[in-house]
Design an enzyme around this catalytic site. Sequence first.
Site, PDB file in Angstrom:
ATOM      1  N   LEU A 229       0.814  -1.218   0.000  1.00 55.13           N
ATOM      2  CA  LEU A 229       0.000   0.000   0.000  1.00 55.13           C
ATOM      3  C   LEU A 229       0.843   1.262   0.000  1.00 55.13           C
ATOM      4  O   LEU A 229       0.404   2.311  -0.479  1.00 55.13           O
ATOM      5  CB  LEU A 229      -0.920   0.018   1.229  1.00 55.13           C
ATOM      6  CG  LEU A 229      -1.939  -1.114   1.334  1.00 55.13           C
ATOM      7  CD1 LEU A 229      -2.682  -1.023   2.662  1.00 55.13           C
ATOM      8  CD2 LEU A 229      -2.931  -1.042   0.166  1.00 55.13           C
ATOM      9  N   GLY A 230       2.030   1.195   0.553  1.00 53.84           N
ATOM     10  CA  GLY A 230       2.868   2.389   0.635  1.00 53.84           C
ATOM     11  C   GLY A 230       4.167   2.107   1.328  1.00 53.84           C
ATOM     12  O   GLY A 230       4.424   1.006   1.824  1.00 53.84           O
ATOM     13  N   GLY A 235       9.308   2.039   7.083  1.00 55.39           N
ATOM     14  CA  GLY A 235       9.225   0.736   6.442  1.00 55.39           C
ATOM     15  C   GLY A 235       8.106   0.698   5.411  1.00 55.39           C
ATOM     16  O   GLY A 235       7.857   1.689   4.718  1.00 55.39           O
ATOM     17  N   ASP A 348       3.635  13.938  16.021  1.00 55.10           N
ATOM     18  CA  ASP A 348       3.943  13.776  14.600  1.00 55.10           C
ATOM     19  C   ASP A 348       2.672  13.855  13.749  1.00 55.10           C
ATOM     20  O   ASP A 348       2.453  13.029  12.857  1.00 55.10           O
ATOM     21  CB  ASP A 348       4.669  12.444  14.357  1.00 55.10           C
ATOM     22  CG  ASP A 348       5.416  12.421  13.016  1.00 55.10           C
ATOM     23  OD1 ASP A 348       5.664  13.513  12.461  1.00 55.10           O
ATOM     24  OD2 ASP A 348       5.741  11.325  12.526  1.00 55.10           O
TER      25      ASP A 348
END
Length: 448
Positions: A229-230, A235, A348
Amino acid sequence: MIRYSDTSFVGLLELEPHKEHLSLNGYRANEAEFSRVWNGLTQRMIQEASSTTDAIWSSAKYYVADAAALPDSQALYAAMQCTPDLSPAQCNLCLTECLGNYQRCCLGRQGGSVNRLSCGFRAELYAFSGAFSGVTARPLSQPPTKTESNKFSTGTIVAIVVPIVVVMIMMIIIIIIFFLVLLARRSQSRKSYQEADLDQSGITTLQSLQFDFKTIEAATNKFAQTNKLGQGGFGEVYKGKLVDGTEVAVKRLSKTSEQGSQEFKNEVVLVAKLQHRSLVKLLGFCLEGDEKILLYEFVPNKSLDYFLFDPSMQGQLDWTKRYNIIMGITRGILYLHHDSRLTIIHRDLKASNILLDADMDPKIADFGMARIFGIDQSVANTKRIAGTFGYMPPEYVIDGQFSIKTDVYSFGVLVLEIVCGKKNRSFYQSNNTAENLVTYAWRLWRNE
């Protein structure tokens, strides 16, 4: 002094912490004479403050203000007091400790004070309180000569020595009990801390969420590229399907990931305890050898940045959807900061960490950098700056100081990106001069 606490402190002798304050100017007269007056006055005062007229503790005075004449027509004024919940022996010990501190920090100065939670002492070369209105600075009597001392009767000596011995024995017993209680509390605190640390970082309470690596391999078809997916600095993310048909997003941390074992465990423990419609739901984890894997609920519409910054996808986000996304993120942050049983600072928040479900409702993800705040804690500092530049406020980048306002700043940057569809760090004006999106927005605001 006013004091309150969520635990009882009545009858508890607390010798630490203490606070010292001293005057700047020194006493210039005869130091030996000053010491003689000092010792005589303070010992007389301690005896008066902590003595009782009978066996009942409540009859102790626990307060005294007195004065003594010094050479050169000066006077030494002093006041001492214990909290009335102490025993006379505890009061005596507390005031004795204060005098010891005073002698080390302030003796020979114009004056000073030493304060503890259980007692306090102050001495000055002037009448610093209305308590001295009826006090006369009398010269202290000289020590008795050898001839005079021989006149003391046996009964007088016994009357003096016995109380002193009894008080010393009581002080020794109290000190021993105090240290035994202190050691017991430290042992209990260490045990509680170890249990809390085990729960936080050992993941011992989350065994039901643990998956073995083979199960995850089967779910992702051995991490096939078709299921990918990405990918990010941490990672890769794969789509997977468990044996029961549940679709999952598998976050597999790379061995060179900036998110180490501690951040991984932090994310597992945090997200497992959080339950909110605007937060991505953790379904499980795997920690085998070098493999660190997180299993989340599958969110079909990828992340917010995929729609915001791709010209071909931006048209799918009309004003209603953008407004709903902002409101959903707001609810999630409000839950983290105020409504959950833990106060969580995400640290974040950015578009790539906001996932969109089938209805385009947002879900905050990636809690690897998150921190828990204590009940009374509002600000913390760190030497390790974690997050994404452009989303971090100046006080965090420069000084390592973070709080719930750190997330609020990141949220503000995120709202600007959602409104204009431009990345904060790659924003350019029409003349191709680089400018931060935040400073550009401020300039527009100031220019109305």
